[in-house]
Design a protein around this motif. Structure first.
Motif, mmCIF file in Angstrom:
data_model
loop_
_atom_site.group_PDB
_atom_site.id
_atom_site.type_symbol
_atom_site.label_atom_id
_atom_site.label_comp_id
_atom_site.label_asym_id
_atom_site.label_seq_id
_atom_site.Cartn_x
_atom_site.Cartn_y
_atom_site.Cartn_z
ATOM 1 N N UNK A 204 18.480 62.231 9.578
ATOM 2 C CA UNK A 204 18.982 61.271 10.567
ATOM 3 C C UNK A 204 19.771 61.946 11.679
ATOM 4 N N UNK A 205 20.209 63.185 11.424
ATOM 5 C CA UNK A 205 21.070 63.873 12.377
ATOM 6 C C UNK A 205 20.513 65.264 12.653
ATOM 7 N N UNK A 206 20.467 65.637 13.933
ATOM 8 C CA UNK A 206 20.112 67.003 14.320
ATOM 9 C C UNK A 206 21.363 67.657 14.900
ATOM 10 N N UNK A 207 21.988 68.542 14.126
ATOM 11 C CA UNK A 207 23.177 69.270 14.576
ATOM 12 C C UNK A 207 22.725 70.608 15.136
ATOM 13 N N UNK A 208 23.125 70.897 16.372
ATOM 14 C CA UNK A 208 22.516 72.043 17.048
ATOM 15 C C UNK A 208 23.571 72.876 17.770
ATOM 16 N N UNK A 209 23.379 74.181 17.690
ATOM 17 C CA UNK A 209 24.252 75.167 18.329
ATOM 18 C C UNK A 209 23.926 75.257 19.830
ATOM 19 N N UNK A 210 24.798 75.912 20.607
ATOM 20 C CA UNK A 210 24.584 76.078 22.045
ATOM 21 C C UNK A 210 24.016 77.461 22.391
ATOM 22 N N UNK A 211 24.891 78.505 22.296
ATOM 23 C CA UNK A 211 24.541 79.846 22.783
ATOM 24 C C UNK A 211 23.303 80.400 22.091
#
Length: 742
Positions: A386-393
């Motif tokens: 249900x959730x896509x947790x995603x990094x930036x760099x």
């Protein structure tokens, strides 16, 4: 090169036939000479690949490595791999230059099975389980070595994770795998098809085992698919149908072309009608494949438009299968072209298997179908994350925000920025399909502004339902966000380019799904599309609106923080609860809620569309009730549901569940109050409610008591509560306005 050790005395060779074989002594001398000349052999890549290193003693392998060191030549990967597969170990310097799987294999070859060695290798083995680039030979060698060390648990975990790319590794872990299966829930499958199904039936057992089910498979008679569809089995949990082109669409070319076209159309109609009968009569789901695009046309260039063209017939038949799936959630389609996309079309079938045993697909294609059927079952039963947790760099953009600044970040029309931009598009695609995006970056707080300031960004800051951009451990941040969103950590998928962050998340929050991302940014957009953990089983209107719903929820939380009291907060929300009985339009959402709701779920009975539709179609049996909630910040959609069985003056609430979106706002009390009122209008005097505890629904342990129900015993592992209509005031809420849509 030989069958015995090259360091042992050997008996004289015997002559067979007209020519005498080379003696083992002579072979040993040749190997010694090759090792002596190792630097030159490495430069020219000759002779060394021909040696069976399992027969070469360790001290000679040490001589080989030493001679390369003296010549300042690194040990090439093409030589390191056979050395390690043969059980040899390498120096730490040589090992560190190898890919992760080979480096771990070297350490395992050197291990004696001591507890400290096991603990030291635990993290590396955990990471390897998620790797997608381990070849089958290396996977098998790793499992074999783990079993030799009696590290059965690690061997099984790794074999399960690599089962689809290296099924032989799972077979190697046979005993441990069978013990693992014994603890899994049972799934009874009826296997049917247009040709021989035995090979697929054998492959389904491990494939479903990998996904968490222990199968008991019974097979229909040869070519019995139409019979099973017309007379659906009622003593199994699912019917699996394997269709193949040769078995289903064999043609007698002595007939006139018009007859060929007519017979093909009749076969398509026969299957379509059988699917309709199944949908209307069956009580169990059907998993069925489409036919793959044929690689051997029957009308050449005209194959797709001529009436006797095989491609045209296949297209027509596939359309009927997809129509059946669109009309009934009981029909679950496995797309053959997608399932077989890793194989060349010529490898889909093995002519010898067809002519020998009427087996419609090659061994490799059968394995692909087994995996696809098992994945489809898992997706339908458990739903996507249900959730896509995603990094930036270096994940959503190229570069480091703190070092490169906004202008130095790669994200735009040119390479490599276009690859990062494409991954952002994929995130938006998943958001449109109902996943919540969460920003999770160890960064300066201003990094979130880059989405507004950089012209190449397609994601914007408000696309994220929540964010944690700071220097705290990502695991801690994710736990806090999941609690704020009221979602379980097992509903989260975490993407990060850093293997260290991935490993930390796996160890600290093992419930989170953490796949291995490709190192190459260009590979990542397509990889994310193929990640089945994100695939929806069915898309509803509520899925598309979920991000907006959570934005409204966030606004409500901000209101709560500002309110003087909880009562003031509830009053200011202006909540409205619209009640309705489940209809054809809402049955899919109702079934979806039953499959996916864990926390506010009193019984966790996973009713499907068929069960709910049957109840809704017979008002004398009971009803299925839905509640749609809205407030001053927006519409939360269909978020609360119940199914009720009625027997004269008594009724039993079979299921009662509510989305976490509106928990703790008295919506649940208003809903049960309306449900009791409806039952009273139908002459019911006593309402039974059952609470069955699970690992996740402790929050509703006292719910019935809080609504005025009294404890009246137990039923199985649950407790039974009873509400006497007329003796007790029905529950309700002054903060929720209810209305009916009849």
């Amino acid at each position: 090169m030989s069958s015995s050790s090259l360091d042992m005395p050997r008996p004289p060779s015997t002559v067979r036939g007209a020519s005498a074989p080379v003696s083992d002594d002579k072979i040993g001398e040749i190997v010694d000479a090759v090792i002596d000349a190792a630097p030159e052999c490495v430069r020219k890549r000759v002779l060394l690949p021909a040696i069976d290193w399992a027969l070469v003693p360790p001290h000679k392998v040490s001589l080989l490595v030493s001679s390369l060191d003296q010549a300042r030549l690194p040990l090439p990967r093409w030589l390191a791999k056979p050395l390690l597969l043969a059980g040899h170990t390498l120096s730490s310097a040589a090992r560190d230059a190898l890919p992760g799987a080979l480096a771990v294999l070297s350490r395992l070859n050197d291990a004696a099975g001591e507890p400290d060695e096991r603990e030291a290798l635990a993290a590396s083995l955990e990471g390897l389980a998620y790797a997608s680039d381990i070849d089958a030979d290396t996977a098998v060698a790793l499992v074999r070595r783990l079993l030799a060390l009696s590290w059965d648990d690690e061997a099984l975990r790794f074999a399960l994770a690599q089962a689809h790319s290296a099924p032989q590794a799972l077979r190697l872990a046979g005993g441990a795998f069978e013990r693992h299966l014994a603890d899994l829930p049972r799934l009874r499958i009826r296997m049917s098809g247009s040709s021989t199904t035995r090979v697929l039936a054998d492959a389904l057992h491990p494939a479903f085992g990998v996904e968490g089910w222990r199968t008991e498979i019974s097979e229909s008679s040869f070519g019995g698919v139409i019979g099973d569809l017309l007379s659906p089995p009622d003593d199994v949990d699912a019917l699996v149908v394997l269709l193949d082109t040769d078995g289903l669409l064999a043609t007698d070319w002595r007939r006139e072309v018009q007859d060929v076209e007519r017979i093909a159309a009749e076969r398509v109609d026969m299957l379509g009608q059988a699917l309709q009968v199944f949908s209307s009569q069956a009580a169990v789901p059907l998993l069925i494949n489409t036919l793959p695009v044929p690689s051997r046309p029957t009308v050449g260039l005209l194959d797709r438009r001529h009436g006797a063209g095989l491609r045209r017939i296949v297209d027509s038949l596939n359309a009927r299968i997809l129509d059946a799936a669109a009309a009934s959630a009981r029909v679950i389609v496995v797309d053959a072209d997608q399932a077989l996309s890793g194989l060349a079309a010529r490898d889909h079938v093995d002519p010898k298997l067809w002519y020998y045993g009427r087996i419609g697909y090659s061994h490799e294609a059968t394995q692909c179908f087994a995996r696809a059927f098992a994945e489809a079952w898992r997706i339908v039963q458990r739903g996507p994350v249900k959730v896509l947790a995603v990094d930036f760099d270096n994940t959503l953009w190229g570069g480091i925000y703190g070092d490169d600044g906004v202008d130095g970040l790669a994200c735009g029309e040119d390479f490599p920025g276009n690859a990062f931009q494409a991954l952002q598009q994929e995130c938006l695609r998943l958001k449109a399909q109902g996943l919540l995006l969460v920003a999770l970056s160890k960064n300066e707080a201003g990094a979130l502004d880059a989405f507004e300031q950089h012209p190449g960004m397609v994601l914007k800051a408000d696309d994220f339902a929540a964010h944690a951009v700071n220097w705290q451990p990502k695991a801690d941040n994710l736990r806090r966000i999941a609690a704020d969103l009221n979602l379980g950590l097992d509903s989260v998928l975490f993407l990060d380019d850093s293997p260290h962050e991935r490993e930390a998340m796996r160890r600290l929050v093992p419930e989170v799904t953490v796949p291995e991302m490709p190192d190459d940014p260009a590979e990542r957009p397509g990889w994310l599309r193929r990640l089945s953990a994100t695939w929806p089983a069915r898309l509803t209107a509520e899925d598309a609106s979920r991000p907006a719903v959570y934005a409204a929820r966030r606004a409500a939380q901000e209101l709560q923080a500002r309110a003087a009291s909880f009562e003031d907060y509830l009053s200011a929300l202006e909540q409205r609860l619209a009640l309705s009985f489940v209809s054809e339009r809402t049955v899919a959402r109702t079934a979806q809620m039953h499959q996916r709701t864990n926390q506010f779920n009193l019984t966790t009975v996973r009713l499907g569309e068929a069960d709910i539709s049957a109840l809704a179609a017979d008002p004398t049996r009971g009803f299925a009730l839905l509640g749609q909630v809205s407030d001053r910040f927006g519409d939360h959609g269909l978020v609360v549901a119940a199914t009720v069985d009625i027997d004269g003056a008594e009724a039993t609430i079979r299921t009662l569940l509510m989305s976490c979106r509106v928990i703790g706002r008295e919506v649940e009390r208003a809903f049960v109050g309306a449900l009791v009122g409806e039952l009273a209008s139908r002459g019911v005097a006593r309402v039974r409610g059952i609470y069955v505890p699970t690992a996740k629904n402790g929050m509703v342990r006292d719910f019935y008591q809080s609504c005025g129900f009294s404890p009246t015993g137990g039923e199985g592992s649950g407790t039974v509560w009873t509400f006497a209509i007329g003796d007790t005031e029905p529950p309700g809420s002054t903060y929720v306005t209810t209305s009916w849509e009849r």
